[in-house]
Design a protein around this motif. Sequence first.
Motif, PDB file in Angstrom:
ATOM      1  N   TYR A 103     -26.264  44.891  11.330  1.00  0.00           N
ATOM      2  CA  TYR A 103     -27.523  44.916  12.086  1.00  0.00           C
ATOM      3  C   TYR A 103     -28.558  45.744  11.343  1.00  0.00           C
ATOM      4  N   GLN A 104     -29.800  45.301  11.415  1.00  0.00           N
ATOM      5  CA  GLN A 104     -30.964  46.120  11.057  1.00  0.00           C
ATOM      6  C   GLN A 104     -31.757  46.301  12.344  1.00  0.00           C
ATOM      7  N   GLY A 105     -31.691  47.494  12.887  1.00  0.00           N
ATOM      8  CA  GLY A 105     -32.230  47.717  14.213  1.00  0.00           C
ATOM      9  C   GLY A 105     -31.358  47.016  15.220  1.00  0.00           C
ATOM     10  N   THR A 106     -31.967  46.131  15.989  1.00  0.00           N
ATOM     11  CA  THR A 106     -31.192  45.357  16.972  1.00  0.00           C
ATOM     12  C   THR A 106     -30.954  43.931  16.501  1.00  0.00           C
ATOM     13  N   GLU A 107     -31.442  43.620  15.323  1.00  0.00           N
ATOM     14  CA  GLU A 107     -31.339  42.254  14.831  1.00  0.00           C
ATOM     15  C   GLU A 107     -30.104  42.088  13.955  1.00  0.00           C
ATOM     16  N   GLU A 108     -29.338  41.061  14.252  1.00  0.00           N
ATOM     17  CA  GLU A 108     -28.180  40.762  13.408  1.00  0.00           C
ATOM     18  C   GLU A 108     -28.655  40.093  12.131  1.00  0.00           C
ATOM     19  N   LYS A 109     -28.257  40.681  10.991  1.00  0.00           N
ATOM     20  CA  LYS A 109     -28.692  40.161   9.704  1.00  0.00           C
ATOM     21  C   LYS A 109     -27.614  39.312   9.019  1.00  0.00           C
ATOM     22  N   ALA A 110     -26.377  39.693   9.208  1.00  0.00           N
ATOM     23  CA  ALA A 110     -25.306  38.936   8.544  1.00  0.00           C
ATOM     24  C   ALA A 110     -23.972  39.331   9.159  1.00  0.00           C
ATOM     25  N   ARG A 111     -22.960  38.512   8.861  1.00  0.00           N
ATOM     26  CA  ARG A 111     -21.618  38.828   9.320  1.00  0.00           C
ATOM     27  C   ARG A 111     -20.588  38.208   8.368  1.00  0.00           C
ATOM     28  N   ALA A 112     -19.414  38.850   8.347  1.00  0.00           N
ATOM     29  CA  ALA A 112     -18.275  38.331   7.597  1.00  0.00           C
ATOM     30  C   ALA A 112     -17.118  38.150   8.563  1.00  0.00           C
ATOM     31  N   ASN A 113     -16.394  37.051   8.418  1.00  0.00           N
ATOM     32  CA  ASN A 113     -15.304  36.730   9.335  1.00  0.00           C
ATOM     33  C   ASN A 113     -13.949  36.866   8.638  1.00  0.00           C
ATOM     34  N   PHE A 114     -12.978  37.327   9.411  1.00  0.00           N
ATOM     35  CA  PHE A 114     -11.612  37.524   8.919  1.00  0.00           C
ATOM     36  C   PHE A 114     -10.643  36.875   9.895  1.00  0.00           C
ATOM     37  N   THR A 115      -9.572  36.346   9.350  1.00  0.00           N
ATOM     38  CA  THR A 115      -8.468  35.857  10.178  1.00  0.00           C
ATOM     39  C   THR A 115      -7.254  36.723   9.889  1.00  0.00           C
ATOM     40  N   VAL A 116      -6.744  37.375  10.930  1.00  0.00           N
ATOM     41  CA  VAL A 116      -5.605  38.287  10.782  1.00  0.00           C
ATOM     42  C   VAL A 116      -4.397  37.673  11.485  1.00  0.00           C
ATOM     43  N   VAL A 117      -3.284  37.623  10.769  1.00  0.00           N
ATOM     44  CA  VAL A 117      -2.024  37.130  11.331  1.00  0.00           C
ATOM     45  C   VAL A 117      -0.991  38.231  11.189  1.00  0.00           C
ATOM     46  N   VAL A 118      -0.502  38.729  12.330  1.00  0.00           N
ATOM     47  CA  VAL A 118       0.539  39.765  12.334  1.00  0.00           C
ATOM     48  C   VAL A 118       1.860  39.094  12.666  1.00  0.00           C
ATOM     49  N   THR A 119       2.795  39.174  11.741  1.00  0.00           N
ATOM     50  CA  THR A 119       4.092  38.538  11.934  1.00  0.00           C
ATOM     51  C   THR A 119       5.166  39.585  12.192  1.00  0.00           C
ATOM     52  N   GLU A 120       6.245  39.141  12.804  1.00  0.00           N
ATOM     53  CA  GLU A 120       7.375  40.028  13.100  1.00  0.00           C
ATOM     54  C   GLU A 120       8.021  40.496  11.798  1.00  0.00           C
ATOM     55  N   ALA A 121       8.450  41.744  11.777  1.00  0.00           N
ATOM     56  CA  ALA A 121       9.075  42.298  10.579  1.00  0.00           C
ATOM     57  C   ALA A 121      10.303  41.485  10.191  1.00  0.00           C
ATOM     58  N   LEU A 122      10.465  41.252   8.888  1.00  0.00           N
ATOM     59  CA  LEU A 122      11.574  40.432   8.396  1.00  0.00           C
ATOM     60  C   LEU A 122      12.893  41.186   8.427  1.00  0.00           C
ATOM     61  N   ALA A 123      13.956  40.460   8.723  1.00  0.00           N
ATOM     62  CA  ALA A 123      15.316  40.993   8.606  1.00  0.00           C
ATOM     63  C   ALA A 123      16.268  39.812   8.551  1.00  0.00           C
ATOM     64  N   VAL A 124      17.306  39.922   7.737  1.00  0.00           N
ATOM     65  CA  VAL A 124      18.385  38.925   7.693  1.00  0.00           C
ATOM     66  C   VAL A 124      19.713  39.668   7.769  1.00  0.00           C
ATOM     67  N   ARG A 125      20.718  39.004   8.333  1.00  0.00           N
ATOM     68  CA  ARG A 125      22.027  39.657   8.475  1.00  0.00           C
ATOM     69  C   ARG A 125      23.137  38.623   8.406  1.00  0.00           C
ATOM     70  N   VAL A 126      24.157  38.940   7.601  1.00  0.00           N
ATOM     71  CA  VAL A 126      25.375  38.129   7.514  1.00  0.00           C
ATOM     72  C   VAL A 126      26.567  39.059   7.713  1.00  0.00           C
ATOM     73  N   PRO A 127      27.763  38.525   8.044  1.00  0.00           N
ATOM     74  CA  PRO A 127      28.948  39.401   8.159  1.00  0.00           C
ATOM     75  C   PRO A 127      29.207  40.112   6.833  1.00  0.00           C
TER      76      PRO A 127
END
Length: 280
Positions: A103-127
């Motif tokens: 913003y410059q004052g109250t006017e929006e001048k520009a914006r950048a967009n992001f996409t965030v993906v939070v995944t479950e922590a990885l784990a593998v297990r075998v006998p």
Amino acid sequence: MKNLVLCITLNFIFFINIVYSVEVVPHQPQVHVQEKSKFNLTCNVSNIGNQQVRVEWSKDSKKVSDISGLKNRAVPTNSTEQYVLSVDKSTGSDSGNYSCIIYQGTEEKARANFTVVVTEALAVRVPSDVNVVEEERLRIECEVKGDPVLYWKYKNESYSVSGSNVILENYTHEGKVIRNGVFIIEKISDNDKGEVTCIGEDIATGQSVQDTCRVRVKGKYAALWPFLGICAEVIVLCAIIVIYEKKRNKTELEESDTDQSPDQKNTPDHGKEANLRHRQ
């Protein structure tokens, strides 16, 4: 002359627009992160000239500072022509569309967009260990946490698809299909013993985890030897008991013969003569 003034004026106006226009470029528009880790969103701002600007961060069109589960973990920092939002200890609810708004004052001048993906922590297990009888079927199931791509390592070879001696199958856990989650050898031999490693990889983040199972192969008749050993022990024990009983009976018989006196042995009618005298 008028044309010259007009040209200078237009150039001046164009120069002003270039100097004071604001451009926002996301440093990394696609962000993949695992749970409980930290991620940063960075937008680079240029051509602000001498104008004062301010930044506002939003998630799914709502101010980050107004989101109760996020505002205490999201810390915005500013530097020259760079604005950063740091989010600590990410959770699945942090996934979404973020915006860096200038913003410059109250006017929006520009914006950048992001996409965030939070995944479950990885784990593998075998006998940790698997014992299988020769010529029987070996089956190892790899349990997973998160959404990894699975492949296997066995005898210095990697398997992402079935091979000549190795079969990879899918299995279903809680309604989710785990691809290549089962390692199979149909008729195992003694040469097949060794280590089998399940490897899970997150393609988005590049992180990988693994767990190893040691395979032991028993002979086909290995279970018979303990049984034969027990039978042999029983036979030996019975033979000892029989021999001992025979010797004991023989000893008792000899002792009973020794207890009788010689007179009694030589005069078997002695008892009869005593009875005859007693009657007279």
